[in-house]
Design a protein around this motif. Structure first.
Motif, PDB file in Angstrom:
ATOM      1  N   ALA A 253     106.546 -49.552 -50.412  1.00 49.10           N
ATOM      2  CA  ALA A 253     105.926 -49.055 -49.182  1.00 49.10           C
ATOM      3  C   ALA A 253     105.250 -47.701 -49.414  1.00 49.10           C
ATOM      4  O   ALA A 253     104.135 -47.458 -48.936  1.00 49.10           O
ATOM      5  N   LYS A 254     105.902 -46.791 -50.150  1.00 52.50           N
ATOM      6  CA  LYS A 254     105.318 -45.473 -50.424  1.00 52.50           C
ATOM      7  C   LYS A 254     104.040 -45.591 -51.243  1.00 52.50           C
ATOM      8  O   LYS A 254     103.034 -44.947 -50.940  1.00 52.50           O
ATOM      9  N   SER A 255     104.087 -46.420 -52.290  1.00 55.29           N
ATOM     10  CA  SER A 255     102.908 -46.578 -53.132  1.00 55.29           C
ATOM     11  C   SER A 255     101.751 -47.196 -52.353  1.00 55.29           C
ATOM     12  O   SER A 255     100.582 -46.863 -52.595  1.00 55.29           O
ATOM     13  N   GLN A 256     102.056 -48.077 -51.417  1.00 58.51           N
ATOM     14  CA  GLN A 256     101.007 -48.651 -50.572  1.00 58.51           C
ATOM     15  C   GLN A 256     100.322 -47.569 -49.747  1.00 58.51           C
ATOM     16  O   GLN A 256      99.091 -47.577 -49.592  1.00 58.51           O
ATOM     17  N   VAL A 257     101.106 -46.651 -49.210  1.00 58.83           N
ATOM     18  CA  VAL A 257     100.527 -45.543 -48.435  1.00 58.83           C
ATOM     19  C   VAL A 257      99.643 -44.690 -49.325  1.00 58.83           C
ATOM     20  O   VAL A 257      98.530 -44.296 -48.938  1.00 58.83           O
ATOM     21  N   ASP A 258     100.118 -44.365 -50.529  1.00 56.48           N
ATOM     22  CA  ASP A 258      99.327 -43.547 -51.462  1.00 56.48           C
ATOM     23  C   ASP A 258      98.011 -44.228 -51.815  1.00 56.48           C
ATOM     24  O   ASP A 258      96.952 -43.584 -51.860  1.00 56.48           O
ATOM     25  N   ARG A 261      95.525 -44.177 -48.905  1.00 56.96           N
ATOM     26  CA  ARG A 261      94.928 -42.846 -48.734  1.00 56.96           C
ATOM     27  C   ARG A 261      93.766 -42.644 -49.702  1.00 56.96           C
ATOM     28  O   ARG A 261      92.708 -42.119 -49.329  1.00 56.96           O
ATOM     29  N   VAL A 262      93.924 -43.091 -50.959  1.00 63.59           N
ATOM     30  CA  VAL A 262      92.850 -42.937 -51.944  1.00 63.59           C
ATOM     31  C   VAL A 262      91.663 -43.819 -51.588  1.00 63.59           C
ATOM     32  O   VAL A 262      90.501 -43.403 -51.705  1.00 63.59           O
ATOM     33  N   LEU A 263      91.921 -45.039 -51.153  1.00 63.12           N
ATOM     34  CA  LEU A 263      90.832 -45.943 -50.786  1.00 63.12           C
ATOM     35  C   LEU A 263      90.025 -45.393 -49.622  1.00 63.12           C
ATOM     36  O   LEU A 263      88.806 -45.590 -49.543  1.00 63.12           O
ATOM     37  N   GLU A 264      90.692 -44.687 -48.700  1.00 59.64           N
ATOM     38  CA  GLU A 264      90.001 -44.152 -47.528  1.00 59.64           C
ATOM     39  C   GLU A 264      89.230 -42.870 -47.834  1.00 59.64           C
ATOM     40  O   GLU A 264      88.128 -42.668 -47.330  1.00 59.64           O
ATOM     41  N   SER A 265      89.806 -42.005 -48.687  1.00 56.97           N
ATOM     42  CA  SER A 265      89.199 -40.682 -48.916  1.00 56.97           C
ATOM     43  C   SER A 265      88.480 -40.568 -50.250  1.00 56.97           C
ATOM     44  O   SER A 265      87.680 -39.650 -50.441  1.00 56.97           O
ATOM     45  N   ARG A 266      88.791 -41.489 -51.189  1.00 52.74           N
ATOM     46  CA  ARG A 266      88.285 -41.427 -52.560  1.00 52.74           C
ATOM     47  C   ARG A 266      88.769 -40.186 -53.289  1.00 52.74           C
ATOM     48  O   ARG A 266      88.194 -39.765 -54.287  1.00 52.74           O
ATOM     49  N   ASP A 297     106.230 -60.648 -42.803  1.00 46.16           N
ATOM     50  CA  ASP A 297     107.623 -60.204 -42.943  1.00 46.16           C
ATOM     51  C   ASP A 297     107.747 -58.703 -43.171  1.00 46.16           C
ATOM     52  O   ASP A 297     108.840 -58.189 -43.453  1.00 46.16           O
ATOM     53  N   GLY A 298     106.619 -57.990 -43.082  1.00 46.10           N
ATOM     54  CA  GLY A 298     106.653 -56.533 -43.096  1.00 46.10           C
ATOM     55  C   GLY A 298     106.733 -55.884 -44.460  1.00 46.10           C
ATOM     56  O   GLY A 298     106.990 -54.685 -44.553  1.00 46.10           O
ATOM     57  N   THR A 299     106.470 -56.616 -45.539  1.00 47.34           N
ATOM     58  CA  THR A 299     106.569 -56.030 -46.875  1.00 47.34           C
ATOM     59  C   THR A 299     105.216 -55.586 -47.440  1.00 47.34           C
ATOM     60  O   THR A 299     105.178 -54.964 -48.509  1.00 47.34           O
ATOM     61  N   ASP A 303      96.890 -52.795 -42.856  1.00 49.27           N
ATOM     62  CA  ASP A 303      95.699 -51.955 -43.007  1.00 49.27           C
ATOM     63  C   ASP A 303      95.267 -51.851 -44.467  1.00 49.27           C
ATOM     64  O   ASP A 303      94.073 -51.800 -44.776  1.00 49.27           O
ATOM     65  N   LEU A 304      96.221 -51.863 -45.401  1.00 51.70           N
ATOM     66  CA  LEU A 304      95.872 -51.846 -46.827  1.00 51.70           C
ATOM     67  C   LEU A 304      95.226 -53.173 -47.227  1.00 51.70           C
ATOM     68  O   LEU A 304      94.262 -53.202 -47.996  1.00 51.70           O
ATOM     69  N   PHE A 305      95.748 -54.257 -46.687  1.00 49.73           N
ATOM     70  CA  PHE A 305      95.172 -55.567 -46.960  1.00 49.73           C
ATOM     71  C   PHE A 305      93.702 -55.609 -46.562  1.00 49.73           C
ATOM     72  O   PHE A 305      92.854 -56.098 -47.316  1.00 49.73           O
ATOM     73  N   TYR A 306      93.375 -55.068 -45.376  1.00 51.61           N
ATOM     74  CA  TYR A 306      91.982 -55.092 -44.923  1.00 51.61           C
ATOM     75  C   TYR A 306      91.101 -54.222 -45.810  1.00 51.61           C
ATOM     76  O   TYR A 306      89.913 -54.522 -46.007  1.00 51.61           O
TER      77      TYR A 306
END
Length: 453
Positions: A253-258, A261-266, A297-299, A303-306
């Motif tokens: 989950a943490k790595s997904q957030v990281d 963030r990079v995909l959005e801000s570069r 199932d929440g794993t 938003d990262l998928f999109y």
């Protein structure tokens, strides 16, 4: 140096053998150089590119010939290496061939045999040069040269690759394990405007969580125990090129957030650093799992998928593209026969039918491994059912063979009809195609599919 040029390096600590081979092989190569030991050979490799090396297994100083072989193939995998020795054993030959030797020849040397093997190596080099030229022409024409597939299923994938490659959109490649998702990622890179830039691949499923952040974003010296130097991460290394994130759904989950963030801000920060760095890497990801189920199932973050799935590409399983299996078999047979210096082999018709009808749960990767196995273990030129792994042959029930499926029955009838027509037309392919009411090209494809020659 001209890519057509064929350069040869002789490595032997015996002056007479070294000079004798150099003189005897002068007409077989454009350039023939010599080296007295492994260190001398590696030094010459730093200044020149040799297509063939002939090296003694036992060298008086420095590393052994087998170690030299491994070092050469690690840095120059396309180089052919012939090992020679006066003290050969079966174990030594097996070790050399397993390490990638082109051939293993015993002393006293037969110069005619050496010349014959040098000519084979030169033909192999020329074939690679021609193949590279073909790949370059195909790439410039918008073709996908590293993916084999003539059927409708793969043609659809190839069309998607051509349409998407020139864009900057993120792509998610989905498909079962072994279907060739990384080949699709490479094709997207090779046909893009980023093809001159780096292609960096990272398997997120094989990466421990504790190392993933450093792997993706890099770290500063001293940022954690063992960080003895500054290390750029994959996003930094792939800037200007393509970053391929394999098994992306295995991230925490943490790595997904990281990653989001990079995909959005570069932008990103190295572990232990403060400076904001910018990346220009195009992200292509892949997974063999159902992302929709993981989101449910929440794993996996929706938003990262999109962000990752702007362009989806689905790679079909091998059982969904059986019409491509004969083409793949032919490709792998040629590849492994050259790799292991075997005469070109072919499948008997019944063996081809067995392979086409097999379930292939491991997809193209499993097919590739099967063909490599039979090339290595089978000594004849024709591979029959008995040489195929037992898991591919039809299973029995109550001592009776399972009945063929409708598709298998139709294919068997088609094969028999083509065989009869070929014999009636004295194997003349144009006459046979006309008699069957198909094009010569279709006949060639069908003959390859059913192993008819």
């Amino acid at each position: 140096m001209n890519s057509d040029a064929f350069s040869l390096l002789v490595v032997d600590d015996e002056p007479n053998i070294r000079s004798g081979l150099a003189k005897g092989l002068a007409g077989e190569a454009d350039i023939v150089d010599t080296a007295v030991d492994a260190d001398d050979a590696l030094a010459k490799f730093e200044k020149a590119d040799y297509q063939l090396v002939i090296a003694d297994v036992r060298l008086n100083c420095g590393i052994t010939g087998i170690e030299l072989l491994k070092k050469i193939l690690f840095s120059r995998p396309q180089t052919a290496v012939i090992m020679i020795t006066a003290h050969g054993t079966v174990e030594m030959a097996v070790e050399a061939m397993h390490a990638g030797a082109f051939d293993f020849i015993l002393k006293p040397l037969d110069l005619n045999l050496i010349r014959q093997q040098v000519r084979k190596a030169r033909q192999y080099h020329q074939l690679r040069v021609e193949n590279q030229r073909l790949r370059n022409r195909l790439a410039s024409a918008g073709e996908v040269s590293n993916i084999i597939g003539g059927g409708a299923a793969m043609q659809g994938v190839l069309q998607q690759i051509r349409q998407v490659a020139a864009t900057e959109a993120t792509v998610m490649i989905q498909g079962e394990s072994g279907t060739g998702k990384e080949l699709v990622a490479h094709a997207l890179h090779d046909l893009s405007d980023r093809s001159s830039g780096p292609f960096i691949a990272v398997n997120l499923g094989a990466m421990p969580e504790s190392l993933l952040e450093s792997e993706l974003f890099g770290h500063e010296k001293g940022s954690f125990s063992g960080a003895t130097r500054q290390k750029p991460g994959c996003f930094e290394q792939a800037s200007g090129g393509t970053l391929f994130l394999d098994e992306v759904t295995e991230m925490s989950a943490k790595s997904q957030v990281d990653l989001l963030r990079v995909l959005e801000s570069r932008r990103f920060t190295r572990v232990g650093g403060e400076a904001q760095l910018q990346t220009d890497a195009r992200v292509v990801s892949a997974t063999n799992r159902s992302v929709e189920d993981l989101i449910a199932d929440g794993t996996f973050r929706e938003d990262l998928f999109y962000r990752l799935n702007v362009i989806p590409i689905e790679v079909p399983a091998l059982r969904a593209r059986r019409e491509d299996i004969p083409l793949l078999v032919e490709h792998f047979l040629e590849h492994f026969c050259k790799r292991y210096n075997r005469e070109i082999k072919r499948l008997a018709p019944e063996a081809m039918q067995t392979i086409v009808a097999a379930p292939w749960p491991g997809n193209v990767r499993q097919l590739r491994n099967v063909i490599e196995r039979v090339v290595v273990t089978h000594t004849g030129n024709v591979i029959h059912n008995v040489e195929l792994p037992s898991e591919l042959t039809p299973k029995q029930r109550d001592n009776r063979a399972l009945p063929p499926t409708l598709a298998e029955a139709v294919e068997g009838c088609e094969r028999e009809t083509i065989q009869i027509a070929l014999e009636a037309c004295d194997l003349h392919r144009e006459k046979t195609a006309k008699a069957l009411g198909v094009s010569v090209r279709t006949l060639h494809y069908k003959m390859g599919r059913y192993g008819l020659h």
